[in-house]
Design a protein around this motif. Structure first.
Motif, PDB file in Angstrom:
ATOM      1  N   ARG A 275       0.841  -1.186   0.054  1.00 54.56           N
ATOM      2  CA  ARG A 275       0.013   0.099   0.063  1.00 54.56           C
ATOM      3  C   ARG A 275       0.751   1.213  -0.128  1.00 54.56           C
ATOM      4  N   LYS A 276       1.761   1.341   0.814  1.00 54.16           N
ATOM      5  CA  LYS A 276       2.745   2.408   1.005  1.00 54.16           C
ATOM      6  C   LYS A 276       3.612   2.787  -0.393  1.00 54.16           C
ATOM      7  N   VAL A 277       4.146   1.500  -0.999  1.00 49.45           N
ATOM      8  CA  VAL A 277       4.856   1.674  -2.040  1.00 49.45           C
ATOM      9  C   VAL A 277       3.955   2.260  -3.128  1.00 49.45           C
ATOM     10  N   LEU A 278       2.874   1.570  -3.544  1.00 45.41           N
ATOM     11  CA  LEU A 278       1.939   2.098  -4.546  1.00 45.41           C
ATOM     12  C   LEU A 278       1.472   3.740  -4.170  1.00 45.41           C
ATOM     13  N   ASN A 279       1.365   4.043  -2.992  1.00 39.20           N
ATOM     14  CA  ASN A 279       0.853   5.487  -2.424  1.00 39.20           C
ATOM     15  C   ASN A 279       1.904   6.351  -2.970  1.00 39.20           C
ATOM     16  N   TYR A 280       3.082   6.142  -2.620  1.00 36.42           N
ATOM     17  CA  TYR A 280       4.143   7.073  -2.690  1.00 36.42           C
ATOM     18  C   TYR A 280       4.972   7.130  -4.147  1.00 36.42           C
ATOM     19  N   VAL A 281       4.867   6.049  -4.963  1.00 38.09           N
ATOM     20  CA  VAL A 281       5.200   6.068  -6.100  1.00 38.09           C
ATOM     21  C   VAL A 281       4.381   6.353  -7.061  1.00 38.09           C
ATOM     22  N   LEU A 282       2.979   6.341  -6.985  1.00 39.76           N
ATOM     23  CA  LEU A 282       1.928   6.565  -8.197  1.00 39.76           C
ATOM     24  C   LEU A 282       1.169   7.503  -7.722  1.00 39.76           C
ATOM     25  N   THR A 283       0.219   7.061  -6.264  1.00 37.99           N
ATOM     26  CA  THR A 283      -0.911   7.972  -6.196  1.00 37.99           C
ATOM     27  C   THR A 283      -0.718   9.250  -5.502  1.00 37.99           C
ATOM     28  N   ARG A 284       0.484   9.441  -4.767  1.00 38.92           N
ATOM     29  CA  ARG A 284       0.731  10.706  -4.160  1.00 38.92           C
ATOM     30  C   ARG A 284       1.184  11.614  -5.194  1.00 38.92           C
ATOM     31  N   PRO A 285       2.229  11.432  -5.994  1.00 37.41           N
ATOM     32  CA  PRO A 285       2.727  12.273  -7.075  1.00 37.41           C
ATOM     33  C   PRO A 285       1.490  12.498  -8.093  1.00 37.41           C
ATOM     34  N   GLY A 286       0.566  11.367  -8.299  1.00 37.24           N
ATOM     35  CA  GLY A 286      -0.267  11.880  -9.279  1.00 37.24           C
ATOM     36  C   GLY A 286      -1.371  12.747  -8.441  1.00 37.24           C
ATOM     37  N   LYS A 287      -1.663  12.768  -7.154  1.00 31.17           N
ATOM     38  CA  LYS A 287      -2.453  13.532  -6.562  1.00 31.17           C
ATOM     39  C   LYS A 287      -1.912  15.102  -6.652  1.00 31.17           C
ATOM     40  N   GLU A 288      -0.959  15.383  -6.536  1.00 25.94           N
ATOM     41  CA  GLU A 288      -0.119  16.672  -6.610  1.00 25.94           C
ATOM     42  C   GLU A 288      -0.171  17.013  -7.934  1.00 25.94           C
ATOM     43  N   VAL A 289      -0.172  16.265  -8.893  1.00 24.25           N
ATOM     44  CA  VAL A 289      -0.267  16.783 -10.099  1.00 24.25           C
ATOM     45  C   VAL A 289      -1.601  17.283 -10.447  1.00 24.25           C
ATOM     46  N   LEU A 290      -2.734  16.790  -9.789  1.00 23.32           N
ATOM     47  CA  LEU A 290      -4.125  17.385 -10.063  1.00 23.32           C
ATOM     48  C   LEU A 290      -4.088  18.848  -9.688  1.00 23.32           C
ATOM     49  N   PHE A 291      -3.188  19.360  -8.731  1.00 18.74           N
ATOM     50  CA  PHE A 291      -3.280  20.519  -8.162  1.00 18.74           C
ATOM     51  C   PHE A 291      -2.498  21.399  -9.046  1.00 18.74           C
ATOM     52  N   THR A 292      -1.882  21.079  -9.995  1.00 16.93           N
ATOM     53  CA  THR A 292      -1.398  22.110 -10.957  1.00 16.93           C
ATOM     54  C   THR A 292      -2.062  22.812 -11.867  1.00 16.93           C
ATOM     55  N   VAL A 293      -3.134  22.283 -12.012  1.00 16.00           N
ATOM     56  CA  VAL A 293      -4.231  23.269 -13.005  1.00 16.00           C
ATOM     57  C   VAL A 293      -4.918  23.977 -12.263  1.00 16.00           C
ATOM     58  N   VAL A 294      -4.973  24.459 -10.802  1.00  9.78           N
ATOM     59  CA  VAL A 294      -5.853  25.189 -10.325  1.00  9.78           C
ATOM     60  C   VAL A 294      -5.149  26.384  -9.984  1.00  9.78           C
ATOM     61  N   THR A 295      -5.854  27.510  -9.571  1.00  9.65           N
ATOM     62  CA  THR A 295      -5.580  28.784  -9.420  1.00  9.65           C
ATOM     63  C   THR A 295      -4.373  28.758  -8.150  1.00  9.65           C
ATOM     64  N   ARG A 296      -3.702  30.009  -8.164  1.00 10.93           N
ATOM     65  CA  ARG A 296      -2.683  30.256  -7.266  1.00 10.93           C
ATOM     66  C   ARG A 296      -3.372  30.316  -5.813  1.00 10.93           C
ATOM     67  N   ASP A 297      -4.462  30.818  -5.622  1.00 13.22           N
ATOM     68  CA  ASP A 297      -5.303  30.896  -4.442  1.00 13.22           C
ATOM     69  C   ASP A 297      -5.510  29.579  -4.040  1.00 13.22           C
ATOM     70  N   GLU A 298      -6.006  28.615  -4.803  1.00 16.45           N
ATOM     71  CA  GLU A 298      -6.367  27.299  -4.408  1.00 16.45           C
ATOM     72  C   GLU A 298      -5.360  26.440  -4.081  1.00 16.45           C
ATOM     73  N   LYS A 299      -4.115  26.622  -4.775  1.00 16.97           N
ATOM     74  CA  LYS A 299      -2.813  25.902  -4.258  1.00 16.97           C
ATOM     75  C   LYS A 299      -2.490  26.099  -2.975  1.00 16.97           C
ATOM     76  N   TYR A 300      -2.377  27.432  -2.664  1.00 16.01           N
ATOM     77  CA  TYR A 300      -1.994  27.628  -1.302  1.00 16.01           C
ATOM     78  C   TYR A 300      -3.116  27.582  -0.071  1.00 16.01           C
ATOM     79  N   LYS A 301      -4.142  27.852  -0.619  1.00 22.24           N
ATOM     80  CA  LYS A 301      -5.235  27.911   0.414  1.00 22.24           C
ATOM     81  C   LYS A 301      -6.255  26.679   0.508  1.00 22.24           C
TER      82      LYS A 301
END
Length: 467
Positions: free
Chosen positions: A399-425
């Protein structure tokens, strides 16, 4: 220039990086290394402390953590909203605040040692972490000393252990989420898919080194808090360099200048309207929640992360329950937690350096994040059928290997398309608050199961399958 060229050559072995991305990437890598190192140095102390308070206390600890988060998430949002404070300085301030808090906890544990010194003179390193009150002790004299020490410590001992558990959990969520927000602000979806795996590798390397140090220095107990505080200070220093990108720095200064001008105009209009100013401060603290509720995209992200947090909490309950049943000694429990963390970190590090970037750029983010529920379902099924320590350890590692190798980086990529306020707040609120809501939901279910006749690991696993 020559050293920078060599660094770029080394990094290029693992990821495709452009010259202007190198400084921020290396600072992010190093910052996460020290952050996770600081956390995993004290994590065995936290987990063993939870077990020593009794497994029945875990749901209560999770609920208390949720209440603490309800105050912490808006406060973090407000720090990033301050117009006179750059994002880099705000991040450094957050890291230093939690680093100083670790020193404070060491002082509090020192006070505990003075109180209990007459009862734990046989082993000076057990003063802050006495053995579990429920474990069997053969020597009657030792049992008498132990029980008398716990009785004498009373509320101070219990409240300190609870406070430490809650604070370390909060520190991990807030510092990591705030640092990722800063990294995401400097990257887009394309660069994030390429580089987030390498950034995550810094965190995993910190986990590995921190866990190994925790194993080697397990007998030092709370003295590790001082070492963890030092690592937090190093993380604070390197966090400033994450934003060393000329375009984004100039953009940030421009935005801050406009914000300051607007703030000055607003202040001149409402100079003697203190209630309005206080109302603005309060609304700024809740702005992250408002941004989430106003965005369908962010609400869907919240639902996914909430379900992920529920499953992760179920795994945590499984791990602590089995470890408590298998290992009776407090020191051995701390060593076992640290050894499992070290073993898992090796596989995560290999995957992040060799697979994350390739999978995210070729298969896409959707494939990366959808793999987690499939593996979690398989893990829970295995635990329901074979509720043993070996199966739990293997499932937790997968679970941890999959989470940190794929899920966590993929989740962070989801936030690259939102506004600057949404990224920080909004992102900080999502990472911190939604995570705790998932923990609280799992804790509530676990509490109900504890009162049922069949309350073994198999029952907990079966209840997690629908999630």
């Amino acid at each position: 220039m020559a050293s920078r060229s060599r660094l770029e050559t080394v990094v290029s072995v693992f990821v495709t990086v452009h010259p202007h991305e190198l400084p921020g990437l290396l600072h992010a890598f190093t910052c996460f290394f020290f952050l996770l190192g600081a956390y995993f140095v004290v994590l065995p102390l936290r987990d063993e402390g939870a077990i020593s308070l009794g497994l029945g206390s875990l749901p209560g600890l999770f609920m208390a953590s949720l209440l603490l988060t309800l105050f912490a998430a808006p406060a973090s949002t407000y720090i990033f909203s301050l117009p006179h404070l750059s994002k880099s300085k705000a991040l450094m301030l957050i890291h230093r605040f939690f680093g100083a808090s670790l020193v404070l906890f060491f002082v509090l544990y020192s006070g505990l040692s003075i109180t209990s010194s007459s009862y734990f003179a046989t082993d000076s390193l057990k003063w802050a972490f006495p053995q579990d009150a429920t474990e069997e002790i053969d020597a009657p004299e030792r049992k008498s000393i132990h029980s008398r020490g716990l009785e004498d410590l009373g509320w101070y001992y219990i409240s300190l252990r609870i406070s430490f558990y809650l604070w370390v959990s909060l520190m991990n969520l807030v510092t990591i989420s705030a640092t990722w927000a800063r990294v995401i602000d400097l990257m887009n979806s394309e660069s994030g898919s390429r580089l987030f795996g390498f950034v995550g590798a810094g965190a995993t390397l910190g986990q590995l080194c921190g866990s190994l140090l925790a194993v080697a220095m397990a007998r030092l107990g709370p003295f590790l808090l001082l070492f963890s505080a030092l690592l937090m200070e190093l993380a604070a220093r390197f966090s400033v360099g994450i934003g060393q990108d000329e375009y984004h720095e100039s953009q940030e200064l421009s935005i801050r200048s406009v914000t300051c001008n607007q703030s000055m105009e607003s202040h001149s209009e409402t100079a003697d309207k203190t209630p309005s100013f206080m109302k603005h401060k309060f609304s700024a603290m809740l702005e992250g929640l408002q941004l989430i509720l106003a965005s369908t995209y962010l609400l869907h992200v919240c639902c996914f992360l909430w379900l992920t947090a529920v499953v992760s909490s179920f795994f945590y309950f499984q791990k602590t329950t089995v470890v408590a049943a298998v290992v009776a000694n407090a020191l051995d429990r701390r060593r076992m937690f640290a050894q499992v963390n070290s073993f898992t970190a090796v596989f995560i590090l290999i995957g992040q350096l060799s697979l994350t970037g390739q999978i995210l750029t070729t298969a896409g983010v959707t494939t990366a994040i959808c793999a987690a529920p499939v593996v979690a379902f398989a893990n829970m099924t295995a635990i329901a059928i074979w509720p043993t320590w070996i199966v739990v350890a293997i499932s937790e590692t997968l679970r941890k290997v999959l989470n940190y190798v794929l899920t966590r980086p993929g989740k962070e990529v989801l936030f690259t398309v939102v506004t600057r306020d949404e990224k920080y707040k909004a992102k900080v609120c999502i990472d911190v608050l939604v995570q705790r809501l998932g923990d609280a939901a799992a804790a509530g279910i676990y509490k109900i199961l504890q009162g049922s006749p069949n309350k073994g690991p198999s029952t907990v696993a079966l209840c997690a399958l629908p999630v």
